[in-house]
Design an enzyme around this catalytic site. Structure first.
Site, mmCIF file in Angstrom:
data_model
loop_
_atom_site.group_PDB
_atom_site.id
_atom_site.type_symbol
_atom_site.label_atom_id
_atom_site.label_comp_id
_atom_site.label_asym_id
_atom_site.label_seq_id
_atom_site.Cartn_x
_atom_site.Cartn_y
_atom_site.Cartn_z
ATOM 1 N N ASN A 15 0.818 -1.217 0.000
ATOM 2 C CA ASN A 15 0.000 0.000 0.000
ATOM 3 C C ASN A 15 0.845 1.257 0.000
ATOM 4 O O ASN A 15 2.031 1.190 0.306
ATOM 5 C CB ASN A 15 -0.896 -0.021 1.242
ATOM 6 C CG ASN A 15 -2.251 -0.642 0.936
ATOM 7 O OD1 ASN A 15 -2.787 -0.457 -0.149
ATOM 8 N ND2 ASN A 15 -2.790 -1.371 1.888
ATOM 9 N N ASP B 9 -7.069 -6.669 -1.790
ATOM 10 C CA ASP B 9 -8.023 -7.699 -1.371
ATOM 11 C C ASP B 9 -9.389 -7.149 -0.961
ATOM 12 O O ASP B 9 -10.283 -7.906 -0.647
ATOM 13 C CB ASP B 9 -7.432 -8.467 -0.188
ATOM 14 C CG ASP B 9 -7.225 -7.553 1.008
ATOM 15 O OD1 ASP B 9 -7.091 -6.334 0.809
ATOM 16 O OD2 ASP B 9 -7.221 -8.052 2.134
ATOM 17 N N HIS C 153 -9.171 1.351 -3.714
ATOM 18 C CA HIS C 153 -9.829 1.917 -2.530
ATOM 19 C C HIS C 153 -10.728 3.095 -2.907
ATOM 20 O O HIS C 153 -10.892 4.041 -2.128
ATOM 21 C CB HIS C 153 -8.804 2.353 -1.456
ATOM 22 C CG HIS C 153 -8.118 1.202 -0.775
ATOM 23 N ND1 HIS C 153 -7.234 1.354 0.268
ATOM 24 C CD2 HIS C 153 -8.193 -0.135 -0.994
ATOM 25 C CE1 HIS C 153 -6.796 0.166 0.660
ATOM 26 N NE2 HIS C 153 -7.359 -0.756 -0.100
ATOM 27 N N TYR D 117 -13.987 1.782 1.357
ATOM 28 C CA TYR D 117 -13.069 2.922 1.539
ATOM 29 C C TYR D 117 -13.674 4.259 1.117
ATOM 30 O O TYR D 117 -13.147 5.316 1.480
ATOM 31 C CB TYR D 117 -11.750 2.673 0.801
ATOM 32 C CG TYR D 117 -10.807 1.816 1.615
ATOM 33 C CD1 TYR D 117 -9.995 2.381 2.592
ATOM 34 C CD2 TYR D 117 -10.756 0.444 1.449
ATOM 35 C CE1 TYR D 117 -9.151 1.601 3.364
ATOM 36 C CE2 TYR D 117 -9.911 -0.355 2.217
ATOM 37 C CZ TYR D 117 -9.110 0.239 3.171
ATOM 38 O OH TYR D 117 -8.288 -0.524 3.949
HETATM 39 C C1 G6P Z 1 -7.865 -4.070 3.594
HETATM 40 C C2 G6P Z 1 -7.247 -3.286 2.482
HETATM 41 C C3 G6P Z 1 -5.763 -3.199 2.679
HETATM 42 C C4 G6P Z 1 -5.455 -2.599 4.023
HETATM 43 C C5 G6P Z 1 -6.131 -3.382 5.115
HETATM 44 C C6 G6P Z 1 -5.985 -2.673 6.434
HETATM 45 O O1 G6P Z 1 -7.466 -5.390 3.532
HETATM 46 O O2 G6P Z 1 -7.515 -3.793 1.222
HETATM 47 O O3 G6P Z 1 -5.230 -2.426 1.655
HETATM 48 O O4 G6P Z 1 -4.086 -2.533 4.275
HETATM 49 O O5 G6P Z 1 -7.482 -3.522 4.841
HETATM 50 O O6 G6P Z 1 -6.509 -3.464 7.432
HETATM 51 P P1 G6P Z 1 -6.139 -3.241 8.943
HETATM 52 O O7 G6P Z 1 -6.885 -4.324 9.617
HETATM 53 O O8 G6P Z 1 -4.649 -3.340 9.049
HETATM 54 O O9 G6P Z 1 -6.635 -1.875 9.289
HETATM 55 MN MN MN Z 2 -6.232 -2.674 -0.266
#
Ligand code: G6P
Ligand code: MN
Length: 448
Positions: free
Chosen positions: A148, A172, A201, A264
């Site tokens: 990211n 994802d 996002h 997002y």
């Molecule tokens: C999703 C997004 C990722 C992001 C993650 C953050 O999977 O697609 O890009 O990094 O969420 O999740 P977290 O649990 O670390 O806040």
């Molecule tokens: Mn992502």
């Protein structure tokens, strides 16, 4: 089926054990010959790797070898696939990205708004180096990049490696959302065919079909409006922050019922609500440090101590499986459809061609073959163009070391808007990112 040599770049990540479980689950679809971990943080990687050794010994005896290293040559030589998941500055810097904008009542988030800009400026250089290193030792390896902020990283890699057609940037989140749609419909994610467009996002599902071609979009919308929307993937299912995020989809759908939004979008459509919900001393990074990171490290210690997985609960999550099936489709020319990040080139016909867009594509051994989207409506186009300009300006600024472009970028971003606020946030971010960002030049106003 040819067995693959896989290198995981960022072996010490808190996501690695989940990925290993997914690789075990998917071994029939994506059989492996070897797994190698690469990381620059030897100690952090070692704990995860020592636990992985035990897991693989128990659950993947067919594997020829597993090893971990901090040596690039050893890591990349003979690799067929590199899964890249690095986080420059770690969760410590993520916390600063989240806290600084909040000081000025702007959204503080990992990949959106000023946080995403800060993280992007840290990631670009390291990602370019990683790709160069992989290419030195494994010129033909597929590089699947999850690093990211994917939108900004993808734009930088597009500029830096215009002729490298074996880099694929992927996120994802669309898959994590589709897992929840599948649950609503009583189906599996693999039964669903998405139509989707946007930036990473920053996108919308325009339709969901089943494999027989039945349109399921309205069933999903109705279910969300009537019963709400919750995360279902095991990685996020019980997480209060993700539960709140999924709940916001209902609000978005009420206000903008035309398409099903990526979660997002909440940061751009409801920035004041997002700021109001945050607690400065417990932003998402802190929650991850106290939550997922602790959990993964405790679990690893237990596995290492027992030399067995009998006393831990290891779960397979769909997001890992999704990534692996992406890799399988590229490796074995399956032509399955996944949502990935590619250059627009007319896919969204009323958007500039050099945008990196997120759309469904059939994945073949010759790479992604994306489906055309056509014209998108004014509201989404307007939002996308603003966000795209922000992303492009951030990458410009990195290459040109240009302070003014960052000020423009933040002023354009819906998570900030106000120029004086943008300047304050930018100046604070420069201060804390001294070790990571290039030194910036500032254009002075014309005098007298
Ligand atoms: C999703 C997004 C990722 C992001 C993650 C953050 O999977 O697609 O890009 O990094 O969420 O999740 P977290 O649990 O670390 O806040
Ligand atoms: Mn992502």
């Amino acid at each position: 089926m040819k067995r693959q040599n896989l290198v995981v770049v960022g072996g010490g990540s808190t996501y690695t054990l989940g990925m290993i479980m997914s690789l075990i689950e998917e071994k029939k679809n994506f059989p492996l010959k070897s797994i190698t971990f690469y990381d620059i943080n030897e100690e952090r990687q070692e704990k995860i790797a020592k636990a992985t050794e035990v897991i693989l010994r128990e659950k993947y005896p067919e594997l020829d070898s597993f090893h971990y290293t901090t040596d690039k040559k050893e890591a990349y030589t003979n690799a067929d696939f590199a899964f890249v998941q690095i986080r420059t500055g770690g969760l410590q810097m993520r916390e600063k990205d989240e806290q600084i904008p909040l000081k000025y009542d702007a959204v503080g988030q990992e990949t959106c708004g000023p946080g995403g800009m800060a993280y992007g400026l840290r990631s670009i250089g390291d990602m370019i180096n990683v790709v160069n290193d992989i290419r030195e030792y494994a010129p033909n390896a597929w590089i699947l990049n999850y690093t990211n902020p994917a939108a900004i990283v993808a734009e930088a890699l597009r500029r830096e490696f215009p002729h490298d057609d074996k880099i694929l940037n992927i996120c994802d989140m669309p898959a994590a959302i589709m897992v929840s749609y599948a649950k609503i419909l009583g189906k599996e994610i693999w039964d669903l065919v998405p139509e989707y467009f946007g930036l990473n996002h920053f996108g919308w599902f325009t339709n969901i079909y089943d494999k027989q071609g039945n349109r399921l979009t309205d069933d999903i919308k109705r279910a969300i409006t009537d019963n709400g929307f919750i995360p279902e993937d095991s990685e996020i299912v019980n997480d209060p922050s993700w539960i709140k995020t999924f709940k916001q989809v209902e609000t978005m759908l009420n206000d903008f019922p035309d398409y099903l939004p990526n979660t997002y979008l909440q940061y751009y459509l409801y920035p004041s609500d997002m700021v109001a919900k945050e607690e400065m001393t417990n932003t998402r990074a802190r929650q991850v440090i106290n939550g997922r990171e602790k959990r993964v490290h405790t679990m690893s210690d237990q596995i290492i101590k027992d030399q067995s997985t009998e006393n831990v609960e290891l779960e397979v999550d769909i997001h890992g499986c999704y990534m692996i099936r992406v890799a399988a489709s590229l490796a074995y020319n399956n032509g399955d459809t996944f949502i990935v990040i590619v250059e627009n080139n007319g896919l969204i016909s009323n958007l500039q061609s050099d945008a990196m867009v997120e759309v469904p594509a059939a994945l073949t051994s010759r790479g992604p073959k994306p489906y055309a989207v056509g014209e998108i409506p004014t509201f989404q186009k307007g939002l996308i163009e603003g966000q795209l300009a922000f992303e492009k300006l951030v990458v410009d600024a990195w290459y040109e070391r240009d302070y003014n472009k960052l000020l423009q970028a933040l002023t354009l971003n819906r998570a900030v808007v106000d120029a004086p606020k943008a300047r304050q946030i930018l100046d604070d971010l420069i201060e804390v990112n001294k070790d990571y960002w290039p030194e910036l030049k500032q254009l002075q106003p014309v005098q007298g």
